[in-house]
Design a protein around this motif. Structure first.
Motif, PDB file in Angstrom:
ATOM      1  N   SER A 182       0.937  -1.122  -0.007  1.00  0.00           N
ATOM      2  CA  SER A 182       0.196   0.000   0.147  1.00  0.00           C
ATOM      3  C   SER A 182       0.784   1.328  -0.008  1.00  0.00           C
ATOM      4  N   ALA A 183       1.731   1.175   0.874  1.00  0.00           N
ATOM      5  CA  ALA A 183       2.784   2.464   0.778  1.00  0.00           C
ATOM      6  C   ALA A 183       3.507   2.863  -0.376  1.00  0.00           C
ATOM      7  N   PHE A 184       3.839   1.411  -1.196  1.00  0.00           N
ATOM      8  CA  PHE A 184       4.499   1.768  -2.485  1.00  0.00           C
ATOM      9  C   PHE A 184       3.372   2.463  -3.562  1.00  0.00           C
ATOM     10  N   VAL A 185       2.210   1.961  -3.436  1.00  0.00           N
ATOM     11  CA  VAL A 185       1.244   2.305  -4.480  1.00  0.00           C
ATOM     12  C   VAL A 185       1.110   3.926  -4.102  1.00  0.00           C
ATOM     13  N   MET A 186       0.984   4.184  -2.817  1.00  0.00           N
ATOM     14  CA  MET A 186       0.926   5.651  -2.710  1.00  0.00           C
ATOM     15  C   MET A 186       2.070   6.686  -2.983  1.00  0.00           C
ATOM     16  N   VAL A 187       3.172   6.180  -2.675  1.00  0.00           N
ATOM     17  CA  VAL A 187       4.471   6.619  -2.872  1.00  0.00           C
ATOM     18  C   VAL A 187       4.629   6.809  -4.481  1.00  0.00           C
ATOM     19  N   ASP A 269       5.838  20.710  -6.773  1.00  0.00           N
ATOM     20  CA  ASP A 269       5.565  19.604  -6.151  1.00  0.00           C
ATOM     21  C   ASP A 269       4.517  19.412  -5.072  1.00  0.00           C
ATOM     22  N   THR A 270       4.104  20.895  -4.711  1.00  0.00           N
ATOM     23  CA  THR A 270       2.887  20.893  -3.674  1.00  0.00           C
ATOM     24  C   THR A 270       1.549  20.447  -4.371  1.00  0.00           C
ATOM     25  N   GLY A 271       1.537  20.287  -5.681  1.00  0.00           N
ATOM     26  CA  GLY A 271       0.477  19.804  -6.214  1.00  0.00           C
ATOM     27  C   GLY A 271       0.696  18.332  -6.891  1.00  0.00           C
ATOM     28  N   SER A 272       1.982  18.314  -7.466  1.00  0.00           N
ATOM     29  CA  SER A 272       1.893  16.754  -8.177  1.00  0.00           C
ATOM     30  C   SER A 272       1.830  15.828  -7.072  1.00  0.00           C
ATOM     31  N   LEU A 273       2.817  15.930  -5.913  1.00  0.00           N
ATOM     32  CA  LEU A 273       2.886  14.809  -4.839  1.00  0.00           C
ATOM     33  C   LEU A 273       1.509  14.635  -4.133  1.00  0.00           C
ATOM     34  N   SER A 274       0.997  15.800  -4.010  1.00  0.00           N
ATOM     35  CA  SER A 274      -0.594  15.487  -3.143  1.00  0.00           C
ATOM     36  C   SER A 274      -1.715  14.858  -3.842  1.00  0.00           C
ATOM     37  N   LEU A 275      -1.730  15.277  -5.257  1.00  0.00           N
ATOM     38  CA  LEU A 275      -2.537  14.635  -6.010  1.00  0.00           C
ATOM     39  C   LEU A 275      -2.324  13.275  -6.736  1.00  0.00           C
ATOM     40  N   GLY A 276      -1.169  12.684  -6.602  1.00  0.00           N
ATOM     41  CA  GLY A 276      -0.616  11.477  -6.911  1.00  0.00           C
ATOM     42  C   GLY A 276      -0.929  10.561  -5.580  1.00  0.00           C
ATOM     43  N   GLY A 277      -0.583  10.971  -4.349  1.00  0.00           N
ATOM     44  CA  GLY A 277      -1.008  10.410  -3.270  1.00  0.00           C
ATOM     45  C   GLY A 277      -2.391  10.392  -2.933  1.00  0.00           C
ATOM     46  N   ALA A 278      -3.082  11.290  -3.244  1.00  0.00           N
ATOM     47  CA  ALA A 278      -4.512  11.152  -3.218  1.00  0.00           C
ATOM     48  C   ALA A 278      -5.059   9.948  -4.094  1.00  0.00           C
ATOM     49  N   LEU A 279      -4.569   9.851  -5.423  1.00  0.00           N
ATOM     50  CA  LEU A 279      -5.145   8.891  -6.300  1.00  0.00           C
ATOM     51  C   LEU A 279      -4.909   7.708  -5.586  1.00  0.00           C
ATOM     52  N   GLY A 280      -3.415   7.520  -4.969  1.00  0.00           N
ATOM     53  CA  GLY A 280      -2.945   6.140  -4.582  1.00  0.00           C
ATOM     54  C   GLY A 280      -3.821   5.705  -3.444  1.00  0.00           C
ATOM     55  N   ALA A 281      -4.197   6.671  -2.257  1.00  0.00           N
ATOM     56  CA  ALA A 281      -4.968   6.592  -1.031  1.00  0.00           C
ATOM     57  C   ALA A 281      -6.390   5.748  -1.612  1.00  0.00           C
TER      58      ALA A 281
END
Length: 362
Positions: A182-187, A269-281
Protein backbone atom coordinates in the motif's frame (compact mmCIF):
# COMPACT_ATOMS: atom_id res chain seq x y z
CA UNK A 1 -20.33 19.27 6.88
CA UNK A 2 -23.54 20.14 5.08
CA UNK A 3 -24.54 16.46 5.17
CA UNK A 4 -23.89 16.22 8.91
CA UNK A 5 -25.80 19.41 9.71
CA UNK A 6 -28.63 19.41 7.19
CA UNK A 7 -29.52 15.80 6.43
CA UNK A 8 -30.74 15.11 10.01
CA UNK A 9 -33.31 17.87 9.40
CA UNK A 10 -34.71 16.12 6.31
CA UNK A 11 -37.61 14.66 8.30
CA UNK A 12 -38.86 18.22 8.89
CA UNK A 13 -37.74 19.76 5.60
CA UNK A 14 -38.16 17.31 2.72
CA UNK A 15 -35.99 19.38 0.38
CA UNK A 16 -32.95 18.59 2.53
CA UNK A 17 -33.29 14.94 1.61
CA UNK A 18 -31.09 15.61 -1.43
CA UNK A 19 -28.07 15.66 0.87
CA UNK A 20 -28.51 11.91 1.29
CA UNK A 21 -27.51 11.30 -2.30
CA UNK A 22 -23.83 10.88 -3.12
CA UNK A 23 -24.40 12.02 -6.69
CA UNK A 24 -25.78 15.36 -5.51
CA UNK A 25 -22.98 15.94 -3.03
CA UNK A 26 -20.31 14.87 -5.54
CA UNK A 27 -21.67 17.40 -8.03
CA UNK A 28 -21.70 19.99 -5.26
CA UNK A 29 -18.06 19.22 -4.47
CA UNK A 30 -17.06 19.61 -8.13
CA UNK A 31 -18.74 23.01 -8.45
CA UNK A 32 -17.54 24.26 -5.06
CA UNK A 33 -13.91 23.35 -5.74
CA UNK A 34 -14.16 24.96 -9.18
CA UNK A 35 -15.59 28.19 -7.77
CA UNK A 36 -12.98 28.32 -5.01
CA UNK A 37 -10.26 28.02 -7.65
CA UNK A 38 -11.80 30.77 -9.78
CA UNK A 39 -12.32 33.10 -6.81
CA UNK A 40 -8.98 32.68 -5.08
CA UNK A 41 -6.82 31.80 -8.09
CA UNK A 42 -5.85 35.36 -9.17
CA UNK A 43 -4.94 36.46 -5.63
CA UNK A 44 -2.96 33.26 -4.96
CA UNK A 45 -1.02 33.73 -8.20
CA UNK A 46 -0.32 37.41 -7.40
CA UNK A 47 0.95 36.42 -3.95
CA UNK A 48 3.21 33.72 -5.39
CA UNK A 49 4.57 36.17 -7.98
CA UNK A 50 5.36 38.73 -5.27
CA UNK A 51 7.22 36.14 -3.18
CA UNK A 52 8.99 34.40 -6.07
CA UNK A 53 10.76 37.12 -7.98
CA UNK A 54 12.37 34.74 -10.44
CA UNK A 55 9.56 32.20 -10.55
CA UNK A 56 10.31 28.49 -10.60
CA UNK A 57 14.01 27.70 -11.19
CA UNK A 58 14.42 26.19 -14.68
CA UNK A 59 16.90 23.35 -15.17
CA UNK A 60 19.86 24.24 -17.40
CA UNK A 61 19.96 20.68 -18.72
CA UNK A 62 16.28 20.66 -19.69
CA UNK A 63 14.73 21.46 -23.08
CA UNK A 64 16.25 24.69 -24.37
CA UNK A 65 12.87 26.30 -25.06
CA UNK A 66 11.92 26.19 -21.38
CA UNK A 67 14.58 28.73 -20.53
CA UNK A 68 12.68 31.25 -22.64
CA UNK A 69 9.01 30.24 -22.45
CA UNK A 70 8.75 29.27 -18.79
CA UNK A 71 11.20 31.61 -17.12
CA UNK A 72 9.61 33.68 -14.34
CA UNK A 73 6.45 31.57 -13.96
CA UNK A 74 5.67 31.06 -10.25
CA UNK A 75 5.38 27.60 -8.75
CA UNK A 76 3.49 26.19 -5.69
CA UNK A 77 0.19 26.59 -7.56
CA UNK A 78 -0.73 23.24 -6.03
CA UNK A 79 -1.69 25.23 -2.95
CA UNK A 80 -4.72 26.47 -4.89
CA UNK A 81 -5.71 22.89 -5.70
CA UNK A 82 -5.27 21.83 -2.08
CA UNK A 83 -7.35 24.77 -0.86
CA UNK A 84 -10.18 23.90 -3.23
CA UNK A 85 -10.05 20.15 -2.53
CA UNK A 86 -9.93 20.49 1.24
CA UNK A 87 -12.70 23.09 1.54
CA UNK A 88 -15.01 21.34 -0.96
CA UNK A 89 -14.52 17.95 0.71
CA UNK A 90 -15.12 19.33 4.19
CA UNK A 91 -18.25 21.09 2.96
CA UNK A 92 -19.89 18.21 1.09
CA UNK A 93 -18.56 14.95 2.56
CA UNK A 94 -19.81 12.97 5.55
CA UNK A 95 -17.21 13.98 8.13
CA UNK A 96 -17.91 10.90 10.26
CA UNK A 97 -16.49 8.74 7.46
CA UNK A 98 -12.96 7.58 8.30
CA UNK A 99 -11.98 7.00 4.69
CA UNK A 100 -12.47 10.69 3.94
CA UNK A 101 -10.01 11.64 6.66
CA UNK A 102 -7.52 9.02 5.48
CA UNK A 103 -7.62 10.37 1.92
CA UNK A 104 -7.40 13.97 3.12
CA UNK A 105 -4.55 13.06 5.46
CA UNK A 106 -2.46 11.62 2.64
CA UNK A 107 -3.30 14.57 0.36
CA UNK A 108 -2.39 17.22 2.95
CA UNK A 109 0.75 15.48 4.24
CA UNK A 110 2.10 14.88 0.73
CA UNK A 111 1.22 18.45 -0.14
CA UNK A 112 3.28 19.53 2.87
CA UNK A 113 6.28 17.52 1.64
CA UNK A 114 5.87 19.08 -1.80
CA UNK A 115 5.61 22.56 -0.29
CA UNK A 116 8.91 22.11 1.55
CA UNK A 117 10.53 20.90 -1.65
CA UNK A 118 9.18 23.84 -3.66
CA UNK A 119 10.14 26.34 -0.95
CA UNK A 120 13.74 25.15 -0.89
CA UNK A 121 13.94 25.32 -4.69
CA UNK A 122 12.59 28.87 -4.80
CA UNK A 123 14.54 30.19 -1.81
CA UNK A 124 17.84 28.68 -2.99
CA UNK A 125 17.14 29.50 -6.64
CA UNK A 126 18.07 25.95 -7.60
CA UNK A 127 16.11 23.04 -9.07
CA UNK A 128 17.12 20.77 -6.16
CA UNK A 129 14.87 20.91 -3.12
CA UNK A 130 14.52 18.38 -0.34
CA UNK A 131 17.16 15.61 -0.37
CA UNK A 132 15.69 12.62 -2.20
CA UNK A 133 16.14 10.21 0.70
CA UNK A 134 14.43 12.56 3.16
CA UNK A 135 11.54 13.16 0.77
CA UNK A 136 11.09 9.41 0.26
CA UNK A 137 11.27 8.75 4.01
CA UNK A 138 8.54 11.31 4.71
CA UNK A 139 6.33 9.92 1.94
CA UNK A 140 6.73 6.33 3.14
CA UNK A 141 6.06 7.32 6.76
CA UNK A 142 2.83 9.11 5.90
CA UNK A 143 1.74 6.25 3.63
CA UNK A 144 2.34 3.64 6.33
CA UNK A 145 0.40 5.69 8.88
CA UNK A 146 -2.51 6.10 6.45
CA UNK A 147 -2.49 2.39 5.59
CA UNK A 148 -2.66 1.38 9.25
CA UNK A 149 -5.67 3.65 9.64
CA UNK A 150 -7.33 2.29 6.49
CA UNK A 151 -6.74 -1.31 7.62
CA UNK A 152 -8.56 -0.58 10.87
CA UNK A 153 -11.56 0.72 8.93
CA UNK A 154 -11.67 -2.17 6.44
CA UNK A 155 -13.90 -5.25 6.80
CA UNK A 156 -11.70 -8.09 8.19
CA UNK A 157 -11.99 -10.09 4.96
CA UNK A 158 -10.51 -7.21 2.93
CA UNK A 159 -8.06 -5.79 5.43
CA UNK A 160 -4.86 -7.14 3.85
CA UNK A 161 -6.06 -8.49 0.51
CA UNK A 162 -5.15 -7.58 -3.06
CA UNK A 163 -7.78 -7.99 -5.77
CA UNK A 164 -6.82 -8.74 -9.36
CA UNK A 165 -8.55 -7.00 -12.32
CA UNK A 166 -10.52 -9.18 -14.78
CA UNK A 167 -10.78 -12.04 -12.24
CA UNK A 168 -13.90 -11.99 -10.07
CA UNK A 169 -12.75 -14.41 -7.36
CA UNK A 170 -8.98 -13.87 -7.21
CA UNK A 171 -7.98 -12.29 -3.90
CA UNK A 172 -4.41 -12.50 -2.65
CA UNK A 173 -3.93 -12.15 1.09
CA UNK A 174 -0.66 -10.29 1.50
CA UNK A 175 -0.75 -10.28 5.29
CA UNK A 176 1.45 -7.58 6.73
CA UNK A 177 3.14 -7.25 3.35
CA UNK A 178 0.03 -5.31 2.41
CA UNK A 179 1.44 -2.47 4.48
CA UNK A 180 4.51 -2.27 2.25
CA UNK A 181 2.46 -2.76 -0.91
CA UNK A 182 0.00 0.00 0.00
CA UNK A 183 2.83 2.39 0.83
CA UNK A 184 4.43 1.55 -2.52
CA UNK A 185 1.17 2.40 -4.32
CA UNK A 186 0.81 5.80 -2.63
CA UNK A 187 4.47 6.77 -2.92
CA UNK A 188 4.71 5.44 -6.46
CA UNK A 189 1.57 7.26 -7.62
CA UNK A 190 2.75 10.47 -5.98
CA UNK A 191 6.17 10.46 -7.64
CA UNK A 192 4.76 9.28 -10.98
CA UNK A 193 2.47 12.31 -11.18
CA UNK A 194 5.42 14.47 -10.14
CA UNK A 195 7.53 13.15 -13.04
CA UNK A 196 4.67 13.76 -15.49
CA UNK A 197 4.27 17.39 -14.44
CA UNK A 198 6.66 18.95 -16.93
CA UNK A 199 4.52 20.78 -19.49
CA UNK A 200 1.61 23.19 -19.19
CA UNK A 201 -1.55 21.20 -18.44
CA UNK A 202 0.14 17.84 -18.99
CA UNK A 203 -0.37 16.30 -15.54
CA UNK A 204 -3.57 17.90 -14.29
CA UNK A 205 -5.92 16.57 -17.00
CA UNK A 206 -4.86 12.90 -16.60
CA UNK A 207 -5.25 13.37 -12.84
CA UNK A 208 -8.81 14.61 -13.36
CA UNK A 209 -9.54 11.70 -15.70
CA UNK A 210 -8.26 9.21 -13.12
CA UNK A 211 -10.22 10.97 -10.37
CA UNK A 212 -13.39 10.66 -12.47
CA UNK A 213 -12.82 6.93 -12.93
CA UNK A 214 -12.21 6.40 -9.23
CA UNK A 215 -15.23 8.49 -8.29
CA UNK A 216 -17.31 5.93 -10.18
CA UNK A 217 -15.38 3.00 -8.70
CA UNK A 218 -15.80 4.36 -5.17
CA UNK A 219 -19.52 4.88 -5.75
CA UNK A 220 -19.94 1.32 -7.00
CA UNK A 221 -17.87 -0.54 -4.39
CA UNK A 222 -19.52 1.48 -1.65
CA UNK A 223 -22.96 0.34 -2.81
CA UNK A 224 -23.74 -3.26 -1.83
CA UNK A 225 -26.22 -3.78 -4.68
CA UNK A 226 -24.00 -2.41 -7.44
CA UNK A 227 -20.91 -4.17 -6.08
CA UNK A 228 -22.71 -7.51 -5.99
CA UNK A 229 -24.08 -7.05 -9.50
CA UNK A 230 -20.62 -6.29 -10.91
CA UNK A 231 -19.01 -8.94 -8.70
CA UNK A 232 -16.77 -6.44 -6.91
CA UNK A 233 -15.75 -6.47 -3.27
CA UNK A 234 -18.13 -4.29 -1.28
CA UNK A 235 -16.29 -1.77 0.92
CA UNK A 236 -18.88 -0.17 3.24
CA UNK A 237 -18.38 3.59 3.43
CA UNK A 238 -16.03 3.81 0.44
CA UNK A 239 -18.73 5.47 -1.65
CA UNK A 240 -18.13 8.70 0.23
CA UNK A 241 -14.82 8.99 -1.62
CA UNK A 242 -16.82 9.91 -4.72
CA UNK A 243 -17.25 13.32 -3.07
CA UNK A 244 -13.50 13.56 -2.48
CA UNK A 245 -12.77 12.60 -6.10
CA UNK A 246 -15.32 15.18 -7.21
CA UNK A 247 -13.39 17.85 -5.34
CA UNK A 248 -10.20 16.72 -7.11
CA UNK A 249 -11.94 17.14 -10.46
CA UNK A 250 -13.31 20.59 -9.60
CA UNK A 251 -10.02 21.78 -8.13
CA UNK A 252 -8.17 20.41 -11.15
CA UNK A 253 -10.49 22.18 -13.59
CA UNK A 254 -10.06 25.46 -11.74
CA UNK A 255 -6.29 25.09 -11.73
CA UNK A 256 -6.24 24.22 -15.43
CA UNK A 257 -7.87 27.60 -16.11
CA UNK A 258 -4.62 29.23 -14.93
CA UNK A 259 -2.26 26.43 -16.00
CA UNK A 260 -3.45 26.26 -19.63
CA UNK A 261 -0.68 27.23 -22.09
CA UNK A 262 0.95 29.58 -21.56
CA UNK A 263 0.73 28.78 -17.85
CA UNK A 264 0.38 31.60 -15.36
CA UNK A 265 1.39 29.25 -12.55
CA UNK A 266 2.90 25.78 -12.12
CA UNK A 267 1.49 23.30 -9.60
CA UNK A 268 4.97 22.35 -8.38
CA UNK A 269 5.60 19.44 -6.05
CA UNK A 270 2.97 20.93 -3.75
CA UNK A 271 0.34 19.87 -6.25
CA UNK A 272 1.83 16.86 -8.02
CA UNK A 273 2.88 14.94 -4.91
CA UNK A 274 -0.45 15.56 -3.17
CA UNK A 275 -2.59 14.66 -6.19
CA UNK A 276 -0.68 11.45 -6.87
CA UNK A 277 -0.87 10.49 -3.21
CA UNK A 278 -4.61 11.16 -3.20
CA UNK A 279 -5.18 8.83 -6.16
CA UNK A 280 -3.03 6.18 -4.51
CA UNK A 281 -4.98 6.40 -1.24
CA UNK A 282 -8.35 6.13 -3.02
CA UNK A 283 -7.17 3.08 -4.97
CA UNK A 284 -6.08 1.36 -1.76
CA UNK A 285 -9.38 2.06 -0.01
CA UNK A 286 -11.49 0.87 -2.95
CA UNK A 287 -9.28 -2.25 -3.40
CA UNK A 288 -8.43 -1.25 -6.98
CA UNK A 289 -4.70 -0.65 -6.66
CA UNK A 290 -3.84 -2.55 -9.83
CA UNK A 291 -6.56 -0.73 -11.76
CA UNK A 292 -4.80 2.52 -10.86
CA UNK A 293 -1.77 1.23 -12.77
CA UNK A 294 -4.03 0.91 -15.83
CA UNK A 295 -6.02 4.12 -15.45
CA UNK A 296 -2.86 6.02 -14.54
CA UNK A 297 -0.84 4.20 -17.19
CA UNK A 298 0.44 7.50 -18.56
CA UNK A 299 2.08 8.21 -15.22
CA UNK A 300 3.52 4.68 -15.21
CA UNK A 301 4.89 5.17 -18.72
CA UNK A 302 6.61 8.41 -17.74
CA UNK A 303 8.15 6.75 -14.68
CA UNK A 304 9.32 3.71 -16.62
CA UNK A 305 10.98 5.98 -19.19
CA UNK A 306 13.07 7.54 -16.42
CA UNK A 307 14.01 4.14 -14.96
CA UNK A 308 14.96 2.75 -18.38
CA UNK A 309 17.02 5.85 -19.14
CA UNK A 310 18.96 5.67 -15.87
CA UNK A 311 19.55 1.91 -15.99
CA UNK A 312 20.62 1.99 -19.64
CA UNK A 313 23.06 4.84 -19.08
CA UNK A 314 24.63 3.20 -16.02
CA UNK A 315 24.99 -0.21 -17.68
CA UNK A 316 25.92 0.77 -21.23
CA UNK A 317 26.72 4.47 -21.15
CA UNK A 318 23.99 5.02 -23.76
CA UNK A 319 20.61 6.73 -23.47
CA UNK A 320 17.44 5.12 -24.83
CA UNK A 321 15.57 8.43 -25.05
CA UNK A 322 16.77 11.83 -26.16
CA UNK A 323 15.70 12.98 -22.70
CA UNK A 324 13.59 11.59 -19.87
CA UNK A 325 10.80 11.72 -18.76
CA UNK A 326 9.12 10.72 -22.00
CA UNK A 327 7.44 14.06 -22.76
CA UNK A 328 10.86 15.72 -22.93
CA UNK A 329 11.97 13.07 -25.42
CA UNK A 330 9.27 14.21 -27.82
CA UNK A 331 10.19 17.85 -27.20
CA UNK A 332 13.74 17.02 -28.24
CA UNK A 333 12.32 15.32 -31.36
CA UNK A 334 10.70 18.59 -32.36
CA UNK A 335 7.09 18.03 -31.32
CA UNK A 336 5.24 21.17 -30.30
CA UNK A 337 4.32 21.36 -26.62
CA UNK A 338 0.59 21.53 -27.36
CA UNK A 339 0.86 18.43 -29.58
CA UNK A 340 2.55 16.42 -26.82
CA UNK A 341 0.07 17.53 -24.17
CA UNK A 342 -3.06 16.81 -26.20
CA UNK A 343 -1.79 13.44 -27.43
CA UNK A 344 -0.91 12.44 -23.88
CA UNK A 345 -4.42 13.48 -22.81
CA UNK A 346 -5.80 11.16 -25.50
CA UNK A 347 -3.65 8.31 -24.22
CA UNK A 348 -4.87 8.97 -20.66
CA UNK A 349 -8.49 8.86 -21.85
CA UNK A 350 -7.96 5.54 -23.65
CA UNK A 351 -6.31 4.02 -20.57
CA UNK A 352 -9.18 5.26 -18.41
CA UNK A 353 -11.67 3.42 -20.65
CA UNK A 354 -9.57 0.27 -20.40
CA UNK A 355 -9.52 0.64 -16.62
CA UNK A 356 -13.30 1.07 -16.53
CA UNK A 357 -13.70 -2.11 -18.56
CA UNK A 358 -12.23 -4.08 -15.66
CA UNK A 359 -15.43 -3.40 -13.73
CA UNK A 360 -17.46 -5.55 -16.13
CA UNK A 361 -14.98 -7.94 -17.75
CA UNK A 362 -14.69 -10.51 -14.97
Amino acid sequence: MLYNFLFPLASDFAALNVFKYLTFRTGGAVMTALLISFIFGPSVIRHLQSKQKGGQPIRDDGPEGHLLSKQGTPTMGGFLILLAVILATLLWADLTNGYIWAALGVTISYGGVGFLDDYLKVSKRHHKGLPGKLKLLLQVSFAVAATLWIMRLMPPALETTLTVPFFKSVMINLGWMFLAFSAFVMVGASNAVNLTDGLDGLAIVPVMIAAGVFALIAYIVGNAVFAQYLQLNHVPGAGELAVFCGSLIGGGLGFLWFNAPPARVFMGDTGSLSLGGALGAVSVITKHELVLAIVGGLFVLETVSVIVQVVSFKLTGKRVFAMAPLHHHFEKKGWAEATIVIRFWIIASILALIGLSTLKLR
